[in-house]
Design an enzyme around this catalytic site. Structure first.
Site, short mmCIF file in Angstrom:
data_model
loop_
_atom_site.label_atom_id
_atom_site.label_comp_id
_atom_site.label_asym_id
_atom_site.label_seq_id
_atom_site.Cartn_x
_atom_site.Cartn_y
_atom_site.Cartn_z
N LYS A 26 0.08 -7.72 11.51
CA LYS A 26 -0.51 -8.66 12.63
C LYS A 26 -0.04 -9.89 13.05
O LYS A 26 1.07 -10.00 13.36
CB LYS A 26 -2.17 -8.58 12.14
N ARG B 93 14.82 -0.71 -4.87
CA ARG B 93 13.21 -0.57 -4.90
C ARG B 93 12.53 -1.87 -5.93
O ARG B 93 11.75 -2.19 -5.51
CB ARG B 93 12.80 0.80 -5.42
N TYR C 253 -11.79 -4.01 8.01
CA TYR C 253 -10.94 -3.02 8.53
C TYR C 253 -11.42 -1.58 8.18
O TYR C 253 -11.35 -1.37 6.77
CB TYR C 253 -9.65 -3.34 8.16
C1 PLP Z 1 -4.45 -3.63 10.07
C2 PLP Z 1 -5.30 -4.23 9.25
C3 PLP Z 1 -5.15 -3.78 7.77
C4 PLP Z 1 -4.32 -2.68 7.43
O1 PLP Z 1 -2.94 -2.93 7.47
P1 PLP Z 1 -1.68 -2.00 7.92
O2 PLP Z 1 -0.50 -2.94 8.24
O3 PLP Z 1 -2.06 -1.27 9.16
O4 PLP Z 1 -1.45 -1.00 6.93
C5 PLP Z 1 -5.93 -4.36 6.65
N1 PLP Z 1 -6.74 -5.51 7.09
C6 PLP Z 1 -7.14 -5.90 8.27
C7 PLP Z 1 -7.95 -6.83 8.63
C8 PLP Z 1 -6.03 -5.38 9.26
O5 PLP Z 1 -6.39 -5.95 10.61
#
Ligand code: PLP
Length: 384
Positions: free
Chosen positions: A204, A53, A106
């Site tokens: 993403k 961790r 988001y």
């Molecule tokens: C998906 C997303 C998040 C959150 O991220 P996770 O990996 O799903 O927790 C935050 N900001 C943006 C712009 C996103 O597209």
């Protein structure tokens, strides 16, 4: 690390943190699964590693790579984008502090602030961050502790002037945070424009293949980095070794992927804009986009997210359910094209709030397939 940080973006993405394994020469450093590390006498740690961790060499490699590609001194990797956001907010805020948030960020970021941190005394105000007068007025009315912006925003792709926002925020003594998930450092580098912290959902574009959830923070400030490092260790929302490694592998191809995402995104935006069933297209590369000039200045490409307003909510739902090559799914940023209906999917949690998305909107995450196939799919879906 032997790497020269003056190298270009694509070189850093491939090589930063990725020195061949010292013991074997393996060009791809091994994935370290071990949860614990042998000590040479009590407290005799080799390279500081003690427990999974607190530190893991595969995570370190990713963090070095993240710092290099965003041009920051410190990077931290987490189990998800929201885990990264939560850690940053807890490191930067105290009860009673206020966050000024963009009005089309988001949905999960709004939810984290309003429903998780709100009950702990963090206050939230929402403003259109792409409107400097509105931001100045909101800051003058009551100085916030932190400004949070997404540019391009989600899903309406509004563009905010990062350096202008940083000046307004810093004059008021606020921390300026940019969620750089949509643009990625291949197209936009917020720290060099004056932002204090960059946030990513690496789920993403950075991961890029829709096969790993993760998040990251990148910053220069040593004191804030120390608080984040403590929370990363003390709370423990860290990336697992395989997640870190998959993210590292994704980042190596980020520069070429973003180039192709941008080419395909531009082709689809232009095609949609010429279609009679389409009321409006949101893409920062279009002449019709009010933020085009600013985007061209602060970004080196316009990216792969295209949003479109159809004639009605019903038409939007039908279109989203009619594509074949574009898969109907949440998320974005992978090599495969996805279609999303924000009102009922990604942004369902902000329905009825100031961050709600109009029902006519469909968001496309344009992948790296052949543009002709993507265009044909959009055409047949619009015809239905
Ligand atoms: C998906 C997303 C998040 C959150 O991220 P996770 O990996 O799903 O927790 C935050 N900001 C943006 C712009 C996103 O597209």
């Amino acid at each position: 690390m032997t790497l020269d940080s003056a190298r270009g973006f694509a070189s850093l993405a491939v090589h930063a943190g990725q020195d061949p394994d010292a013991a074997t020469g393996a060009v791809i450093p091994p994935v370290h699964f071990s949860t614990t590390y042998a000590q040479d006498g009590i407290g005799g740690l080799r390279q500081g590693y003690e427990y999974g961790r607190s530190g893991n060499p595969t995570r370190t490699a990713l963090q070095l790579q993240l710092a290099a590609i965003e041009g920051g001194a410190h990077a931290f990797s987490f189990a998800s984008g929201l885990a990264a956001e939560d850690t940053l907010l807890r490191a930067a805020l105290e009860p009673g502090d206020e966050v000024l948030l963009g009005d089309d960020v988001y949905g999960g970021t709004h939810r984290l602030l309003s429903r998780v941190l709100g009950p702990w005394g963090v206050r939230l105000r929402v403003v259109d961050m792409s409107d400097p007068d509105a931001v100045r007025a909101a800051v003058a009315a009551r100085p916030p502790r932190l400004l949070w912006v997404e540019t391009p925003s989600n899903p309406l792709l509004r563009i905010t002037d990062i350096s202008g926002l940083a000046r307004i925020g810093h004059d008021a003594g606020a921390l300026v945070v940019v969620d750089n998930t949509f643009a990625t450092p291949a197209l936009q580098q917020p720290l060099s424009l004056g932002a204090d912290v960059v946030v990513h959902s690496t789920t993403k574009y950075l991961g890029g293949h829709s096969d790993v959830v993760g998040g990251a923070l990148v910053l220069n400030d040593d004191a804030l980095a120390e608080r984040i490092a403590f929370l990363q260790y003390a709370v423990g929302a860290v990336s697992g070794p395989l997640d870190a490694w998959l993210t590292t592998r994704g980042i190596k191809t980020l520069a070429v992927r973003m180039q192709r995402h941008s080419e395909n995104g531009a082709a689809i935006a232009a095609f949609l804009e010429g279609n009679e069933r389409v009321a409006r297209v949101y893409y920062p590369g279009l002449e019709s986009h009010p933020g085009r000039e600013l985007a061209a200045r602060q970004m080196s490409g316009f990216g792969g997210i295209v949003s479109v307003a159809l004639e009605s909510g019903e038409a939007a739902r039908r279109f989203a359910e009619s594509t074949r090559l574009f898969t109907l799914a949440e998320s974005l940023g992978g090599v495969e094209s996805l279609v999303n209906y924000p009102d009922a999917m990604t942004h369902a949690s902000v329905r009825g709030t100031e961050a709600a998305v109009p029902v006519e909107i469909v968001r496309l995450s344009v992948g790296i397939e052949d543009a002709a196939d993507l265009l044909a799919d959009i055409e047949q879906a619009l015809a239905r």
